[in-house]
Design an enzyme around this catalytic site. Structure first.
Site, short mmCIF file in Angstrom:
data_model
loop_
_atom_site.label_atom_id
_atom_site.label_comp_id
_atom_site.label_asym_id
_atom_site.label_seq_id
_atom_site.Cartn_x
_atom_site.Cartn_y
_atom_site.Cartn_z
CB CYS A 1 7.61 -3.78 30.00
SG CYS A 1 9.07 -4.68 29.48
CG HIS A 2 9.31 -3.76 25.30
ND1 HIS A 2 9.88 -4.46 26.34
CD2 HIS A 2 10.33 -3.35 24.51
CE1 HIS A 2 11.19 -4.49 26.18
NE2 HIS A 2 11.49 -3.82 25.09
#
Length: 180
Positions: free
Chosen positions: A111-112
């Protein structure tokens, strides 16, 4: 898959960690016989979230100022927008990620969590995935971004990446292979 005698670092900020992206890989590592360790900026606990809703807290095992890539076999960078954004602002975190890459140790990111990889300058020439909003950041840093459930890039260090919590089953499977 056995991770006996393997210690895996999980690097997070003080809050904003996507809970599933911390807990599920942590459990996979532990169930495979590995020893996961939570690294963060300060002692105490970190606050996880289920998207934007506060979830559980988790105790920090090692602070960034005491962490060394020499003490771990691999690194996991969980996601969460706030988490990824915070971690990349800590010089000690950026240095730690760079040390893992320089030592050729496997790094897994979801993800991030990858913002710190970009900040550490370790994605140029690599192929990976992430939450779609990071694709321009990765491309600007010299990486090839693809929209796939999981990507394993066996460059100078093994880099396993996934997009989101829905990809965790594939992510966990590939990190266990990479960490073996």
């Amino acid at each position: 898959m056995a991770l006996d005698d393997k210690t895996i670092a999980f690097l997070v900020g003080p809050e904003g960690i996507e809970q599933a992206e911390l807990v599920q890989p942590w459990t996979a590592v532990s169930d495979a016989g590995g020893t996961p360790k939570l690294i963060s900026k300060e002692q105490g606990t970190v606050q996880a979230f289920n998207h934007l809703t506060p979830a559980d807290t988790f105790p920090v095992d090692v602070t960034l100022d005491a962490a060394s890539a020499d003490d771990y076999d691999a690194l996991v960078l969980p996601g969460g927008v706030a988490n990824g954004d915070q971690v990349r602002t800590f010089p000690e975190a950026v240095s730690l990620v760079k040390a893992f890459a320089d030592a050729g140790k496997p790094i897994a990111v979801i993800c991030h969590g990858g913002w710190v990889l970009i900040e550490a300058g370790v994605v140029d020439g690599r192929t990976l995935t992430s939450w779609p909003s990071l694709q321009t950041d990765y491309r600007n840093a010299g990486a090839t971004w693809v929209d796939q459930e999981v990507v394993v890039d066996d460059g100078p260090f093994t880099l396993v990446s996934s997009r989101k919590p829905d990809d965790l089953e594939a992510f966990d499977r590939e990190i266990l292979k990479a960490f073996e």
